[in-house]
Design an enzyme around this catalytic site. Structure first.
Site, PDB file in Angstrom:
ATOM      1  CG  HIS A 150     -18.883  13.824 -33.142  1.00  0.00           C
ATOM      2  ND1 HIS A 150     -19.412  12.595 -32.810  1.00  0.00           N
ATOM      3  CD2 HIS A 150     -19.559  14.730 -32.392  1.00  0.00           C
ATOM      4  CE1 HIS A 150     -20.362  12.737 -31.906  1.00  0.00           C
ATOM      5  NE2 HIS A 150     -20.478  14.036 -31.620  1.00  0.00           N
TER       6      HIS A 150
ATOM      7  CG  ASP B 271     -24.576  18.540 -29.380  1.00  0.00           C
ATOM      8  OD1 ASP B 271     -24.310  19.654 -28.894  1.00  0.00           O
ATOM      9  OD2 ASP B 271     -24.313  17.465 -28.804  1.00  0.00           O
TER      10      ASP B 271
ATOM     11  CG  HIS C 275     -29.063  15.996 -30.990  1.00  0.00           C
ATOM     12  ND1 HIS C 275     -29.327  15.584 -29.707  1.00  0.00           N
ATOM     13  CD2 HIS C 275     -27.748  15.743 -31.211  1.00  0.00           C
ATOM     14  CE1 HIS C 275     -28.222  15.090 -29.155  1.00  0.00           C
ATOM     15  NE2 HIS C 275     -27.248  15.173 -30.054  1.00  0.00           N
TER      16      HIS C 275
ATOM     17  CG  HIS D 191     -20.003  18.541 -30.833  1.00  0.00           C
ATOM     18  ND1 HIS D 191     -19.756  18.118 -29.541  1.00  0.00           N
ATOM     19  CD2 HIS D 191     -20.972  17.698 -31.320  1.00  0.00           C
ATOM     20  CE1 HIS D 191     -20.528  17.086 -29.248  1.00  0.00           C
ATOM     21  NE2 HIS D 191     -21.269  16.805 -30.305  1.00  0.00           N
TER      22      HIS D 191
END
Length: 244
Positions: free
Chosen positions: A127, A72, A220, A123
């Site tokens: 967000h 991400d 991440h 994504h």
């Protein structure tokens, strides 16, 4: 569903969003849980696939020989170039889920992802948690980023990850109606807190113990630990007999 990590094989066109109807919009926070089946797969992830596969939403791949690594990309913390170096060295293709600000500000890194054969995922432009938005704003959250990446990188994204890990039946339906498959994960750990990083040994043990066929691994890129252990982690997965 088999998720193929060769970007060249992802040829299905993403169509404009169509109408969403009366699906339940109750917000749910996704988690893969701690109970596992005989194949070390989280039971909650298996059940998620069974319940929401018809909405093209998945927490596991059906390829029981493969582990799919995903990142991400909320903001840049200086580690993505090293992560890309490692992936190139190990000949691994990953999925990078971009937010709008990342796509807008990190052009060189995003272009490198594309050039080196990785998959870009959506994504959300801001967000935002989709279940908290109107139907129209939920579509905009997905498609404004889709259109931006298409216009600025010539790349058509096809995988969506719900921001904040929050979803509803309606949110999954919205993503599907926008032509997307929604990917959650079946393995993750607390790597996102830059002020409290796990040690490399802790990270390798936790991720290694959780390894399973069909795994979708959430990492991440802001994590110093991830950047340090990624090469060894890939080697460990392969030593266990998994394709990465």
């Amino acid at each position: 569903m088999k998720i193929n990590t060769s970007a060249a094989l992802l040829t299905a066109a993403v169509m404009p969003c169509t109408a969403v109807y009366a699906a339940d919009n109750t917000k749910v926070g996704y988690g893969q849980g701690t109970n596992v089946d005989e194949n070390n797969r989280p039971v909650d992830a298996v059940q998620f696939n069974s319940r929401f596969g018809d909405l093209d939403a998945f927490a596991l791949s059906e390829d029981d020989k493969r582990i799919i690594i995903t990142f991400d990309q909320g903001y840049e913390n200086g580690y993505t170039a090293k992560i890309l170096d490692t992936l190139k060295e190990k000949d691994v293709q990953a999925i990078f889920f971009l937010t709008g600000p990342y796509a807008q500000t990190e052009h060189d890194l995003v272009q490198r992802m594309i050039d080196e054969g990785h998959i870009l995922g959506n994504h959300g432009m801001t967000h935002a948690s989709l279940p908290t938005l109107s139907d129209e704003d939920a579509k905009k959250e997905i498609m404004s980023l889709h259109d931006y990446v298409m216009e600025n990188y010539g790349y058509e994204m096809q995988y969506f990850r719900c921001p904040c890990g929050e979803y509803s039946e309606r949110a999954l339906e919205t993503a599907k109606n926008c032509g997307y498959k929604t990917l959650f994960w079946s393995s993750a750990y607390v790597d996102w807190n830059t002020n409290s990083q796990p040690s490399p040994a802790e990270g390798l043990k936790k991720l290694g113990d959780a390894a399973h066929g069909g795994e979708i691994l959430l990492l991440h890129s802001v994590s110093a630990t991830n950047a340090e252990i990624l090469g060894q982690l890939i080697d460990d997965f392969r030593a266990k007999g998994f394709e990465v």
